[in-house]
Design an enzyme around this catalytic site. Structure first.
Site, PDB file in Angstrom:
ATOM      1  N   LYS A  76      45.336  34.293  23.248  1.00  0.00           N
ATOM      2  CA  LYS A  76      45.705  35.145  24.383  1.00  0.00           C
ATOM      3  C   LYS A  76      47.071  35.762  24.080  1.00  0.00           C
ATOM      4  CE  LYS A  76      46.325  34.885  29.448  1.00  0.00           C
ATOM      5  NZ  LYS A  76      46.311  33.997  30.624  1.00  0.00           N
ATOM      6  N   SER A 151      43.275  35.568  34.352  1.00  0.00           N
ATOM      7  CA  SER A 151      43.929  36.570  33.534  1.00  0.00           C
ATOM      8  C   SER A 151      43.527  36.516  32.065  1.00  0.00           C
ATOM      9  CB  SER A 151      45.444  36.413  33.652  1.00  0.00           C
ATOM     10  OG  SER A 151      45.854  35.157  33.122  1.00  0.00           O
ATOM     11  N   SER A 175      43.177  30.828  35.460  1.00  0.00           N
ATOM     12  CA  SER A 175      42.947  31.860  34.440  1.00  0.00           C
ATOM     13  C   SER A 175      42.213  31.427  33.187  1.00  0.00           C
ATOM     14  CB  SER A 175      44.267  32.507  34.037  1.00  0.00           C
ATOM     15  OG  SER A 175      44.653  33.409  35.024  1.00  0.00           O
TER      16      SER A 175
HETATM   17  N1  GLN Z   1      44.587  34.750  39.582  1.00  0.00           N
HETATM   18  C1  GLN Z   1      45.753  33.962  39.740  1.00  0.00           C
HETATM   19  C2  GLN Z   1      46.958  34.853  39.821  1.00  0.00           C
HETATM   20  O1  GLN Z   1      46.784  36.019  39.854  1.00  0.00           O
HETATM   21  C3  GLN Z   1      45.887  32.992  38.602  1.00  0.00           C
HETATM   22  C4  GLN Z   1      46.331  33.630  37.346  1.00  0.00           C
HETATM   23  C5  GLN Z   1      46.540  32.648  36.242  1.00  0.00           C
HETATM   24  O2  GLN Z   1      46.017  31.543  36.270  1.00  0.00           O
HETATM   25  N2  GLN Z   1      47.351  33.046  35.277  1.00  0.00           N
HETATM   26  O3  GLN Z   1      48.058  34.438  39.863  1.00  0.00           O
END
Ligand code: GLN
Length: 493
Positions: A76, A151, A175
């Protein structure tokens, strides 16, 4: 080879059926063929990959290969990679070439795995759909009009379409697990502190945790084993002996066709009460029947404060983000506005130009909740909720060995479907976020499909350091089912 498990790839490499250079070439060709549609990669590092694969081949020839030596993977783009672009999905870092490797990257390199590139993500890991990426959305290989989740959407899409067999991700509020569910792959987020955050660009430091994507729990176990380990450079890194999660997958001897006999699976009443779509409920119920057939028993448990997880998270995470992201000021890293007046103007313009709308929203919210006069009303209250949520899990995990439920309320939505309503997207993380607030490990594995062949995931949540239990539980399910072996048609696998 494209569809092979890591164990099969290991055997093929060791038996010299294929070299690591050839294997990397095979996957790089797939990436180049399919990335224009899937947009799963921000950076493809063909030269670096082939050089690393050559080194891996030499190591295999010496008889010094470990489980991951010569295996292609992707990181990532939140992980710093020395000499390779590290954008975090942001215009702010669109030109940032890291001078050092994240701890995770160092460990994976030392294991001899071959990084093919960096995967697409929501800017600074903020989002649930990958639509917040400065580099455009990644797409769901099961239906390219739909999001892959976020994400870590690029990593999930890449593994689902077999552009790469395994990939790293990070999980602050879901995410790893949510995109795993949306793309039909397996993903695990370990206990907070198990994976070092050094060189993992910070979003919300008390929640961020590195994790692993693979087709199966077994592949995730092999990758996660290579990612974990104490790191003095992360003050929250836990000092524990090295873990071999793959070794923990074998069922208890003599278990026969009931390999999960004795396992108590807790079903949180609140997760099953409302919110889940009918097709997700049907797939989760069928998976639970399968778990019972494997010998597990199910018990109802309660997480009464789980519904408070989203409001607590959307105070705590933005608060930490507003502090973490203050370092992106146009001086030390990345984007600087071309035209500005004084120093203050330079900061303002660089940040206004460099950050996208969602990141700005969170910086504003975070700065607000931390400001004098509001701290007690918001941040302190949110921290109290966090404690209550962790207590709920402690109590529930006293009555069962693992908790199971849906990973997400629905299957992947169409690109653009959430429109301009960020809160609607926040609500999609209802089942995953509480796990981060408690610092517990969570895993998502595929358990069926909904309308339009869109995958559905089942989430397993364990006690602190129960990564091995989660992986072994999912592994037994995957020995008896083939959801994890289904492949999308888009990339011709
Ligand atoms: N969707 C959540 C957010 O927008 C989690 C994102 C994540 O786990 N990086 O913060």
């Amino acid at each position: 080879m494209i569809n092979a498990s890591l164990t099969a790839l290991r055997r093929a490499l060791d038996d010299k059926q294929i070299s690591s250079v050839e294997l990397a070439g095979l996957f790089l060709d797939r990436i180049e063929a399919h990335n224009p549609v899937l947009n799963a990669f921000i950076t493809i590092d063909r030269d670096g990959a082939l050089a690393a694969a050559g080194d891996a081949d030499a190591r295999i020839a010496r008889g010094a290969a470990g489980p991951l030596t010569g295996i292609p993977l992707a990181h990532k783009d939140v992980f710093c990679t020395e000499g390779v672009l590290t954008t975090c999905g942001s215009k702010m870092l669109a030109n940032f070439v890291s001078p050092y490797d994240a701890h995770v990257v160092t460990l994976i390199k030392a294991a001899g795995a071959v990084s093919l590139g960096k995967t697409n993500m929501d800017e600074f890991a903020m989002g649930s759909s990958n639509e917040n990426s400065h580099f455009g959305p990644a797409r769901n290989p099961w239906n390219t009009a739909h999001v892959p989740g976020g994400s870590s959407g690029g990593s999930a899409a890449a593994v689902a379409s077999r552009l790469v067999p395994i990939a790293t991700g990070t999980d602050t509020g879901g995410s790893v697990r949510q995109p795993a569910a949306f793309t039909g792959v397996t993903g695990i987020k370990p206990t907070y502190g198990v994976v070092s955050r050094y060189g993992m660009i910070a979003y919300a430091s008390s929640l961020d945790q590195g994790g692993a994507f693979g087709a199966s729990a077994e592949d995730c176990a092999l990758l996660l084993s290579a990612m974990t380990g104490f790191d003095a450079r992360d003050s929250t890194s836990l000092e524990r002996p090295p873990q071999d999660y793959a070794a923990a997958l074998a069922p208890v001897a003599g278990a026969g066709d009931k390999p999960l006999a004795g396992l108590r699976i807790g079903l949180p009443r609140e997760f099953f009460a409302e919110g889940m779509s009918d097709e997700v409920r049907a797939a989760v119920d069928a998976a639970l029947d399968q778990y019972r057939a494997l010998g597990a028993t199910t018990v109802e448990v309660s997480l009464p404060n789980a519904k408070l997880a989203i409001p607590a998270y959307y105070v705590i995470a933005p608060a930490e983000a507003s502090s973490n992201l203050s370092r992106f000021d146009g001086v030390r890293y990345g984007h600087r506005a071309a035209d500005y007046g004084d120093l203050n103007d330079m900061y303002c313009k660089s940040r206004a130009e460099g950050f996208g709308a969602e990141v700005k929203r969170r910086i504003l919210v975070g700065t607000y909740v931390l400001s004098h006069g509001y701290y007690d009303a918001y941040y302190l209250q949110a921290q109290k909720l966090r404690r209550l949520i962790a207590e709920d899990f402690r109590r529930a995990l006293g009555e069962c060995d693992v908790i199971a439920g849906p990973t997400t309320p629905t299957t992947a939505w169409a690109l653009g479907a959430m429109g301009d309503d960020p809160v609607q997207m926040y609500l999609a993380d209802i089942y995953t976020i509480a796990v981060n607030l408690a610092g517990l490990p969570g895993l998502s594995h595929p358990c069926g499909f909904g309308a339009g062949s869109l995958p559905i995931g089942l989430q397993l949540i364990g006690n602190y350091f129960a990564e091995g239990t989660l992986l072994a539980t999912a592994h037994q399910y995957q020995q008896a089912t083939d959801w994890h072996q289904r492949r999308p048609a888009v990339a011709g696998v």
